[in-house]
Design a protein around this motif. Structure first.
Motif, PDB file in Angstrom:
ATOM      1  N   PHE A  70       0.826  -1.203   0.000  1.00 32.14           N
ATOM      2  CA  PHE A  70       0.000   0.000   0.000  1.00 32.14           C
ATOM      3  C   PHE A  70       0.866   1.261   0.000  1.00 32.14           C
ATOM      4  N   HIS A  75      -0.847   6.586  -5.259  1.00 28.31           N
ATOM      5  CA  HIS A  75      -2.120   7.073  -4.714  1.00 28.31           C
ATOM      6  C   HIS A  75      -2.641   5.999  -3.754  1.00 28.31           C
ATOM      7  N   ARG A  76      -2.260   6.131  -2.499  1.00 29.99           N
ATOM      8  CA  ARG A  76      -2.541   5.056  -1.541  1.00 29.99           C
ATOM      9  C   ARG A  76      -4.029   4.744  -1.416  1.00 29.99           C
ATOM     10  N   GLY A  77      -4.835   5.794  -1.300  1.00 30.44           N
ATOM     11  CA  GLY A  77      -6.263   5.579  -1.121  1.00 30.44           C
ATOM     12  C   GLY A  77      -6.877   4.859  -2.305  1.00 30.44           C
ATOM     13  N   ARG A  78      -6.563   5.303  -3.500  1.00 33.22           N
ATOM     14  CA  ARG A  78      -7.106   4.683  -4.712  1.00 33.22           C
ATOM     15  C   ARG A  78      -6.647   3.232  -4.817  1.00 33.22           C
ATOM     16  N   HIS A  79      -5.367   3.019  -4.504  1.00 31.36           N
ATOM     17  CA  HIS A  79      -4.818   1.670  -4.568  1.00 31.36           C
ATOM     18  C   HIS A  79      -5.522   0.751  -3.559  1.00 31.36           C
ATOM     19  N   LEU A  80      -5.653   1.231  -2.338  1.00 27.12           N
ATOM     20  CA  LEU A  80      -6.255   0.418  -1.285  1.00 27.12           C
ATOM     21  C   LEU A  80      -7.722   0.130  -1.575  1.00 27.12           C
ATOM     22  N   LYS A  81      -8.431   1.090  -2.180  1.00 30.70           N
ATOM     23  CA  LYS A  81      -9.833   0.842  -2.549  1.00 30.70           C
ATOM     24  C   LYS A  81      -9.916  -0.281  -3.572  1.00 30.70           C
ATOM     25  N   LEU A 140      -6.008   3.013  10.511  1.00 33.17           N
ATOM     26  CA  LEU A 140      -6.948   2.626   9.463  1.00 33.17           C
ATOM     27  C   LEU A 140      -8.226   2.074  10.079  1.00 33.17           C
ATOM     28  N   ASP A 143     -11.848  -3.483   6.974  1.00 32.52           N
ATOM     29  CA  ASP A 143     -12.468  -3.859   5.704  1.00 32.52           C
ATOM     30  C   ASP A 143     -12.623  -5.374   5.721  1.00 32.52           C
TER      31      ASP A 143
END
Length: 259
Positions: A70, A75-81, A140, A143
């Protein structure tokens, strides 16, 4: 499924064995593993698959999301999503397919690994297994279906405790809390999973899938709606090949042959 790199998948008649296979990374779930889990789960959503066994290679079941993976993304957020979306497809498919999912938790299960472990319709834990959420420790939130599964398995108060304090549960703790079905010696885990899988292979896949579907829907239904669903499904099962075979075998005092 033979082209996977992060999971090992072995299929025999009616049975799929799925092993998380990144032992050097504690079987952490990176983008590739999440994609492969989704693909493997889709392949298991097949009437010919009666049982799916999930375990981990090495000392860990799964340490959850791979933070190195991650952190390296631009783009951490986009990647993690994207990782979460693939993992959630896998979990949804396994939860709703007809196959009985057996998880054999061979070591630590953390974060999304915790969720994957308790996803099992039948969950076996080695004596050395442990369970922890671990999300808030790194800033975090959960999920992997954790906020859906855990309140239903252990109640809201205990779910909050697990998620807010990151309490670590031993295998025996998890058994007492109702998170696992059975605790076995470390060196007996694989054998016990095989025994349970063999027993489930002799059962009716359609009936098992019906049980899973009814239980999943029960939390969103009122009493009368749920009973109507039960009535309709048992009537359908009575007309099915397995339903006819099961009743006829019982009356004839023989073992049913659920092909």
């Amino acid at each position: 499924m033979s082209d996977f790199h992060t999971i090992d998948v072995h299929r025999s008649e009616g049975l799929v064995r799925l092993t998380l296979n990144r032992p050097d990374a504690a079987n952490g779930i990176n983008a590739e593993m999440a994609r492969e889990l989704a693909a493997a789960a889709a392949a298991c959503d097949d009437p010919t698959v009666k049982v799916v066994v999930i375990t981990g290679a090495g000392r860990f079941f799964s340490a959850g999301g791979d933070l190195k993976d991650f952190a390296s993304a631009p783009h951490r957020g986009r990647h993690l999503k994207g990782v979460a979306d693939d993992l959630h497809r896998a979990i949804s498919t396994l939860a709703r397919c007809d196959a009985v999912v057996i998880t054999a938790v061979n070591g630590a299960a953390a974060g999304a690994g915790f969720s994957l472990a308790v996803l099992g319709d039948l969950t076996l834990a080695a004596e050395s297994a442990s369970f922890t959420m671990a999300y808030t420790r790194v800033g975090l939130t959960p999920d992997g279906s954790a906020t859906y599964l855990l309140p239903r398995l252990v109640g809201m108060a205990r779910a909050k405790e697990l998620m807010l304090t990151n309490r670590r549960l031993s295998a025996q703790d998890a058994l007492q809390w109702g998170l696992v079905t059975e605790v076995v010696a470390d060196d007996a885990l694989a054998t016990r999973a095989d025994e349970l899988a063999t027993a489930m292979l002799a059962t009716s896949g359609g009936a098992n899938g019906g049980v899973k579907a009814l239980l999943h829907d029960s939390f969103g239904n009122g009493l009368e709606t749920q009973m109507e669903a039960e009535g309709r499904l048992i009537a359908q099962r009575a007309e099915s090949t397995d339903g006819r075979e099961g009743v006829d075998a019982f009356l004839a005092k023989r073992t049913p042959d659920f092909a």
